[in-house]
Design an enzyme around this catalytic site. Structure first.
Site, short mmCIF file in Angstrom:
data_model
loop_
_atom_site.label_atom_id
_atom_site.label_comp_id
_atom_site.label_asym_id
_atom_site.label_seq_id
_atom_site.Cartn_x
_atom_site.Cartn_y
_atom_site.Cartn_z
N ASP A 11 -19.92 -31.61 -3.95
CA ASP A 11 -21.02 -30.68 -4.21
C ASP A 11 -20.94 -30.06 -5.60
OD1 ASP A 11 -22.34 -31.02 -1.78
OD2 ASP A 11 -21.11 -29.51 -0.77
N ASP B 132 -15.80 -5.76 -2.58
CA ASP B 132 -15.12 -6.72 -3.44
C ASP B 132 -16.12 -7.44 -4.34
OD1 ASP B 132 -12.64 -6.11 -2.48
OD2 ASP B 132 -12.36 -7.97 -1.33
N THR C 108 -25.59 -21.79 2.67
CA THR C 108 -24.48 -22.24 3.51
C THR C 108 -23.16 -22.29 2.75
OG1 THR C 108 -24.87 -24.57 3.00
CG2 THR C 108 -26.03 -23.67 4.90
N ALA C 109 -23.18 -21.95 1.48
CA ALA C 109 -21.97 -22.03 0.66
C ALA C 109 -21.24 -20.68 0.68
CB ALA C 109 -22.33 -22.48 -0.76
N SER D 47 -19.87 -17.96 3.80
CA SER D 47 -18.48 -17.56 3.93
C SER D 47 -18.33 -16.04 3.89
CB SER D 47 -17.65 -18.18 2.80
OG SER D 47 -17.64 -19.59 2.89
#
Length: 255
Positions: free
Chosen positions: A45, A145, A156-157, A161
């Site tokens: 990717d 953070d 979805t990346a 997460s």
């Protein structure tokens, strides 16, 4: 008789990708990317994003085959029947994001992001961000953070997460997601119209430094970051039938 589709093969530095390029070029031929009807990218990717950025000025769509790890933007690799696969492929068009990062020294840095623009703390203390949407203050202080603004293609990346939502490819919205928020502790982020312009201000950047990133283009010690969609730029990606971005985004939610 119709002319044969001209293919250009590009590959990441990984040996498995380079070997695949050698095999495919021997079987299907190769032209320069400027002359290609279709560009075939071999890698993961990250390499696909690199290829899309590097060829956005060209009319040829990009068809990826996975010679990397996840391969969310890629098709399965096979040396056989490539021309038939390309003839049957479905096209998806996606728009990137503009990033304009202003540093503490007053310098400005521009970049484009197909997946997301992210801000991350660069020191031991949490970042403090102030968030404006279309010039209106929406959050006085986010202690975290970091934070990111994601396209549907990138949802979805890193966004996923960070517990952000998966966004349907045709929804015309952007996902604003906090990374490890401390205050407001229960803030779950926001879904914004695609046309929205988001400004992140870094409060107390001397004590709490923050870096910004747009698809691997990193800017250190930012004071503010503006992010907005780039509808004038279109990335054309080819997928095997039944395996396009819309299907992949739905499938991810049931994985």
């Amino acid at each position: 008789m119709a002319a044969e589709t001209k293919l250009a093969f590009v590959a990441s530095d990984a040996p498995i990708a380079q070997d695949a390029k050698t095999a495919l070029v021997a079987q299907y031929g190769d032209v320069g990317i400027e002359d290609a009807d279709i560009i075939v990218a071999l890698g993961g990717d990250g390499f696909m994003l690199h290829t899309l950025h590097g060829t956005q000025h060209l009319p040829a769509p990009v068809y990826g085959m996975n010679r990397g790890t996840v391969g969310f933007l890629m098709n399965e690799y096979s040396e056989n029947g490539l021309r038939d696969r390309l003839a049957a492929a479905e096209e998806e068009t996606i728009n990137p994001l503009h990033m304009l990062a202003t540093c503490m020294d007053g310098s400005e840095h521009k970049a484009l992001a197909i997946n997301e623009v992210s801000l991350l703390r660069a020191g031991p203390q949490a970042a403090k961000l102030r968030i404006h949407v279309d010039g209106r203050l929406r959050m006085e202080e986010l202690v975290c953070d970091g934070a990111l603004l994601s396209t549907p293609a990138g949802s979805t990346a890193y966004n996923y997460s960070a517990h952000g939502p998966i966004v349907p490819i045709g929804s015309d919205v952007l996902a604003l997601t906090a990374v490890a928020p401390f205050r407001p502790r229960r803030w779950r982020g926001a879904l914004l119209p695609k046309a929205a312009r988001v400004t992140f201000e870094v409060t107390n950047p001397e004590k709490r430094p923050v870096n910004a990133d747009a698809d691997g283009v990193s800017v250190k010690n930012v004071a503010s970051v503006d992010v907005w969609s780039a509808p004038e730029i279109e990335h054309r990606i080819l997928f095997d039938p039944g395996h396009g971005l819309e299907e992949r985004l739905i499938r991810e939610q049931f994985a």
